[in-house]
Design an enzyme around this catalytic site. Structure first.
Site, PDB file in Angstrom:
ATOM      1  N   SER A 133       0.846  -1.199   0.000  1.00  0.00           N
ATOM      2  CA  SER A 133       0.000   0.000   0.000  1.00  0.00           C
ATOM      3  C   SER A 133       0.879   1.247   0.000  1.00  0.00           C
ATOM      4  CB  SER A 133      -0.910   0.002   1.230  1.00  0.00           C
ATOM      5  OG  SER A 133      -1.518   1.273   1.361  1.00  0.00           O
ATOM      6  N   MET A 166      -9.110   7.999  -1.571  1.00  0.00           N
ATOM      7  CA  MET A 166      -9.988   8.521  -0.508  1.00  0.00           C
ATOM      8  C   MET A 166     -10.536   9.877  -0.937  1.00  0.00           C
ATOM      9  SD  MET A 166      -7.582   7.677   2.758  1.00  0.00           S
ATOM     10  CE  MET A 166      -6.897   6.031   3.022  1.00  0.00           C
ATOM     11  N   HIS A 168      -1.013  -1.602  -3.929  1.00  0.00           N
ATOM     12  CA  HIS A 168      -2.363  -1.307  -3.435  1.00  0.00           C
ATOM     13  C   HIS A 168      -2.464   0.222  -3.381  1.00  0.00           C
ATOM     14  CE1 HIS A 168      -5.969  -2.092  -0.923  1.00  0.00           C
ATOM     15  NE2 HIS A 168      -5.595  -1.016  -0.248  1.00  0.00           N
ATOM     16  N   MET A 210     -12.155   4.113  -1.751  1.00  0.00           N
ATOM     17  CA  MET A 210     -12.888   4.487  -0.537  1.00  0.00           C
ATOM     18  C   MET A 210     -13.591   5.803  -0.828  1.00  0.00           C
ATOM     19  SD  MET A 210      -9.900   3.436   2.134  1.00  0.00           S
ATOM     20  CE  MET A 210      -8.666   3.510   0.845  1.00  0.00           C
ATOM     21  N   HIS A 225      -8.071   0.533  -4.429  1.00  0.00           N
ATOM     22  CA  HIS A 225      -9.082   0.457  -3.364  1.00  0.00           C
ATOM     23  C   HIS A 225      -9.816   1.788  -3.305  1.00  0.00           C
ATOM     24  CE1 HIS A 225      -9.716  -0.031   1.292  1.00  0.00           C
ATOM     25  NE2 HIS A 225     -10.855  -0.027   0.622  1.00  0.00           N
ATOM     26  N   MET A 275     -11.897  -5.138   5.726  1.00  0.00           N
ATOM     27  CA  MET A 275     -11.086  -4.103   6.384  1.00  0.00           C
ATOM     28  C   MET A 275     -10.828  -4.498   7.837  1.00  0.00           C
ATOM     29  SD  MET A 275     -10.382  -1.827   4.124  1.00  0.00           S
ATOM     30  CE  MET A 275      -9.487  -0.799   5.291  1.00  0.00           C
ATOM     31  N   ASP A 307      -6.881  -5.681   5.040  1.00  0.00           N
ATOM     32  CA  ASP A 307      -6.256  -4.376   4.868  1.00  0.00           C
ATOM     33  C   ASP A 307      -6.423  -3.573   6.153  1.00  0.00           C
ATOM     34  OD1 ASP A 307      -5.277  -1.965   3.891  1.00  0.00           O
ATOM     35  OD2 ASP A 307      -6.993  -1.591   2.569  1.00  0.00           O
ATOM     36  N   ASP A 335      -4.657   3.399  -2.534  1.00  0.00           N
ATOM     37  CA  ASP A 335      -5.780   3.810  -1.696  1.00  0.00           C
ATOM     38  C   ASP A 335      -6.334   5.146  -2.155  1.00  0.00           C
ATOM     39  OD1 ASP A 335      -6.091   1.768   0.315  1.00  0.00           O
ATOM     40  OD2 ASP A 335      -4.133   2.380   1.093  1.00  0.00           O
TER      41      ASP A 335
HETATM   42  C1  DX5 Z   1      -6.718   2.288   5.192  1.00  0.00           C
HETATM   43  C2  DX5 Z   1      -6.192   1.898   3.841  1.00  0.00           C
HETATM   44  C3  DX5 Z   1      -5.101   0.937   3.958  1.00  0.00           C
HETATM   45  C4  DX5 Z   1      -3.886   1.513   4.635  1.00  0.00           C
HETATM   46  C5  DX5 Z   1      -3.189   0.416   5.377  1.00  0.00           C
HETATM   47  O1  DX5 Z   1      -7.806   3.091   5.070  1.00  0.00           O
HETATM   48  O2  DX5 Z   1      -7.202   1.304   3.061  1.00  0.00           O
HETATM   49  O3  DX5 Z   1      -4.752   0.339   2.727  1.00  0.00           O
HETATM   50  O4  DX5 Z   1      -3.014   2.113   3.719  1.00  0.00           O
HETATM   51  O5  DX5 Z   1      -2.216   0.972   6.202  1.00  0.00           O
HETATM   52  P1  DX5 Z   1      -1.488   0.142   7.333  1.00  0.00           P
HETATM   53  O6  DX5 Z   1      -0.936  -1.109   6.693  1.00  0.00           O
HETATM   54  O7  DX5 Z   1      -0.424   1.065   7.843  1.00  0.00           O
HETATM   55  O8  DX5 Z   1      -2.526  -0.177   8.350  1.00  0.00           O
HETATM   56 ZN    ZN Z   2      -6.596   0.018   1.278  1.00  0.00          ZN
END
Ligand code: DX5
Ligand code: ZN
Length: 233
Positions: free
Chosen positions: A28, A57, A53, A89, A87, A158, A193, A55
């Site tokens: 990630s 947001m 990965h 979100m 991913h 999650m 994750d 992310d």
């Molecule tokens: C959280 C993300 C994750 C995050 C994981 O909202 O979807 O992918 O980057 O981070 P760690 O591995 O540090 O928990």
């Molecule tokens: Zn993620």
């Protein structure tokens, strides 16, 4: 898209660790150095991560803002053969899947909490040439995912409330993973994750997850290969 698909990744039939199979690690990049993103991402792949990965947001579905399609495009340019697991979100994934697919995503995961018609979303993602994932937050009823899991290529459970890297792993979600694995049987990808690292990965693997995401444990280390090996067990 790269020339890799989830179908080309190791057969999930062997989701448990043995001599012939491997847990897949998704790096990630949320915890990478954004000033040197291609360097860090490439180093994670060279150290044994199976995919990036990414992310996304939107500041609505989760309180944080992160990356958009330009990051997929840049990763595709700098790391053309690396598998991109995106991913989303975000509140309105239907408005965005096309731009991520065109920017280079191989796989798009959307959250069940924002979907009216999950099977239709899976179809829309596949029509763009990507594989499709369905994600659930820690407090979401797993039955909602179980009802539609067969329509998707991967289920993401999650293990933190999404929004930030570096949060503590929530062990209570392991029961969701066990329930989903029991329904899917040995075939099918289950991803976890949030808070996943050497200290928590064994519990994830034993519950039935075969794709483990890591941000802070991986990019916070100066030994990527060591961390990836420890997550794989
Ligand atoms: C959280 C993300 C994750 C995050 C994981 O909202 O979807 O992918 O980057 O981070 P760690 O591995 O540090 O928990
Ligand atoms: Zn993620």
């Amino acid at each position: 898209m790269s020339n890799k698909t989830l179908a080309m990744l190791p057969d999930p039939v062997h989701f448990g660790r043995d001599a012939t199979d491997q847990t897949l690690v998704a790096a990630s990049i949320l915890s990478a150095d954004f000033g040197d993103l291609a360097r860090d991402a490439g180093a994670a792949i060279d150290a044994g991560a199976s995919m990036l990965h990414i992310d996304v947001m939107d500041g609505h579905f989760v309180p944080n803002l992160s990356m958009g399609p330009v990051v997929c495009k840049a990763m595709r340019q700098h790391l053309p053969d690396v598998y991109q697991d995106v991913h989303l979100m975000i509140d309105n994934p239907a408005d965005r899947i096309e731009s991520f697919a065109h920017a280079g995503a191989d796989h798009l995961t959307v959250h069940i909490e924002v979907l009216d018609d999950p099977p239709a979303m899976a179809e829309a993602i596949r029509a763009l040439g990507c594989t499709a994932g369905i994600a659930m937050n820690p407090t979401t009823d797993p039955q909602a995912v179980l009802d539609v899991a067969a329509c998707f290529d991967m289920v993401l459970v999650m293990s933190v409330v999404p929004g930030f890297s570096g949060q503590a792993f929530m062990p209570q979600v392991l029961e969701h993973v066990r329930a989903i694995r029991a329904q899917l049987g040995p075939a099918g990808h289950i991803q976890m994750d949030g808070g996943v690292g050497p200290a928590t990965a064994q519990a994830c693997r034993e519950a039935g997850a075969n794709v483990l995401v890591s941000a802070s444990a991986l990019f916070g280390s100066d030994d990527y290969a060591g961390v990836i090996g420890a997550i794989q067990g």
